[in-house]
Design an enzyme around this catalytic site. Structure first.
Site, mmCIF file in Angstrom:
data_model
loop_
_atom_site.group_PDB
_atom_site.id
_atom_site.type_symbol
_atom_site.label_atom_id
_atom_site.label_comp_id
_atom_site.label_asym_id
_atom_site.label_seq_id
_atom_site.Cartn_x
_atom_site.Cartn_y
_atom_site.Cartn_z
ATOM 1 N N THR A 31 0.846 -1.201 0.000
ATOM 2 C CA THR A 31 0.000 0.000 0.000
ATOM 3 C C THR A 31 0.881 1.252 0.000
ATOM 4 O O THR A 31 0.624 2.209 -0.738
ATOM 5 C CB THR A 31 -0.951 0.006 1.215
ATOM 6 O OG1 THR A 31 -1.476 -1.312 1.415
ATOM 7 C CG2 THR A 31 -2.103 0.971 1.001
ATOM 8 N N ALA A 83 -1.019 -1.040 7.241
ATOM 9 C CA ALA A 83 -1.130 -1.820 8.481
ATOM 10 C C ALA A 83 -1.550 -3.235 8.122
ATOM 11 O O ALA A 83 -2.126 -3.474 7.052
ATOM 12 C CB ALA A 83 -2.153 -1.192 9.416
ATOM 13 N N GLY A 95 4.248 -4.635 10.615
ATOM 14 C CA GLY A 95 5.494 -5.405 10.573
ATOM 15 C C GLY A 95 5.425 -6.647 9.730
ATOM 16 O O GLY A 95 6.357 -7.443 9.711
ATOM 17 N N GLU A 103 9.618 1.849 11.096
ATOM 18 C CA GLU A 103 8.282 2.448 10.978
ATOM 19 C C GLU A 103 7.895 3.128 12.283
ATOM 20 O O GLU A 103 7.358 4.238 12.300
ATOM 21 C CB GLU A 103 7.256 1.365 10.628
ATOM 22 C CG GLU A 103 7.416 0.818 9.210
ATOM 23 C CD GLU A 103 6.536 -0.379 8.896
ATOM 24 O OE1 GLU A 103 6.367 -0.669 7.708
ATOM 25 O OE2 GLU A 103 6.030 -1.033 9.830
HETATM 26 C C1 5RP Z 1 5.477 -3.447 6.804
HETATM 27 C C2 5RP Z 1 4.137 -3.071 7.319
HETATM 28 C C3 5RP Z 1 3.049 -2.874 6.307
HETATM 29 O O1 5RP Z 1 2.503 -1.617 6.494
HETATM 30 C C4 5RP Z 1 2.001 -3.919 6.488
HETATM 31 O O2 5RP Z 1 2.619 -5.193 6.438
HETATM 32 C C5 5RP Z 1 0.921 -3.812 5.414
HETATM 33 O O3 5RP Z 1 1.455 -4.184 4.186
HETATM 34 P P1 5RP Z 1 0.631 -4.104 2.846
HETATM 35 O O4 5RP Z 1 0.365 -2.663 2.567
HETATM 36 O O5 5RP Z 1 1.551 -4.741 1.833
HETATM 37 O O6 5RP Z 1 -0.642 -4.894 3.021
HETATM 38 O O7 5RP Z 1 3.900 -2.908 8.473
HETATM 39 O O8 5RP Z 1 6.375 -3.708 7.836
#
Ligand code: 5RP
Length: 220
Positions: A31, A83, A95, A103
């Site tokens: 994202t 998130a 994470g 972050e």
């Molecule tokens: C990375 C994160 C990301 O924000 C979380 O894993 C969401 O990822 P995505 O946008 O690919 O669904 O915390 O450490």
């Protein structure tokens, strides 16, 4: 509308949250990547970006966006990140991409945390998504034992090393009623660098993408 289209819609909406002329904090993940791609269109209207991971820094640079060292920056009006789960209090598990420590550092400096997410990330109770915990390698077994005492089932993320040279334990089996308390308890285990609960510093704004549009939810 598939999940990627929803992620892109949330990321696009976040461009309106960016403060022109200022430094923007940029998260990690798919994202956040959509956000970076959109930010490229306005790169001449920002003072630069602080990245929450090496991957994000590389993508920002690839778009010609200046990546600044956090130690050279005093103010970040807005931090935009995704998130893995987010609840009604805008507390999050983060994470999944393993970038939780950086972050959390960028989020700590930022005045406003804007979370960008598709509707699948919204939950009543945090914990179905395994909670990432970054640990110093020599403390892995010790931290795992303490996590079991707290009711979790830790599993080492195989073959993964964080940008900081550490390991990740993904903790399964938690139903997190009080995220603030658990975040503090985990942080106090010797050998833990950071855990993926963002409850003491939750999001301020959630841009939640649904098939009906992007909802802007603020922390009450
Ligand atoms: C990375 C994160 C990301 O924000 C979380 O894993 C969401 O990822 P995505 O946008 O690919 O669904 O915390 O450490």
């Amino acid at each position: 509308m598939d999940q990627n289209a929803l992620k892109r819609a949330a990321a696009q909406a976040a461009l309106e949250e960016v403060v022109e002329g200022a430094v923007v904090g940029v998260g990690t993940g798919s994202t956040a990547n959509f956000f970076i791609d959109g930010l490229a269109q306005m790169r001449d209207r920002i003072a630069g970006a602080v990245a929450s991971s090496e991957a994000t820094a590389a993508r920002l640079r690839g778009h010609g966006i200046a990546v600044l060292d956090l130690n050279d920056v005093t103010t970040i009006p807005v931090y935009v990140d995704g998130a893995d789960e987010i609840n009604a209090r805008l507390e999050m598990i983060k994470g999944g991409g393993g970038a939780l420590t950086r972050e959390k550092i960028v989020a700590a400096v930022a005045e406003r945390f804007v979370c960008v997410a598709d509707e699948s990330k919204q939950v009543g109770v945090l914990g179905r998504f395994p909670l990432p915990v970054e640990v110093i390698p020599m403390a892995q077994a010790h931290v795992a034992r303490q996590v079991v005492r707290l009711g979790g089932e830790p599993r080492l993320r195989e073959g993964f090393v964080t940008d900081n040279g550490n390991l990740i334990l993904d903790v399964h089996g938690l139903a997190i009623d009080d995220a603030v308390v658990l975040e503090s308890k985990l942080d106090h285990v010797t050998g833990v660098v950071t855990n993926g609960l963002f409850a003491r510093r939750p999001a301020d704004v959630l841009l939640l993408a649904t098939p009906g549009g992007v909802r802007r939810i603020t922390r009450g």
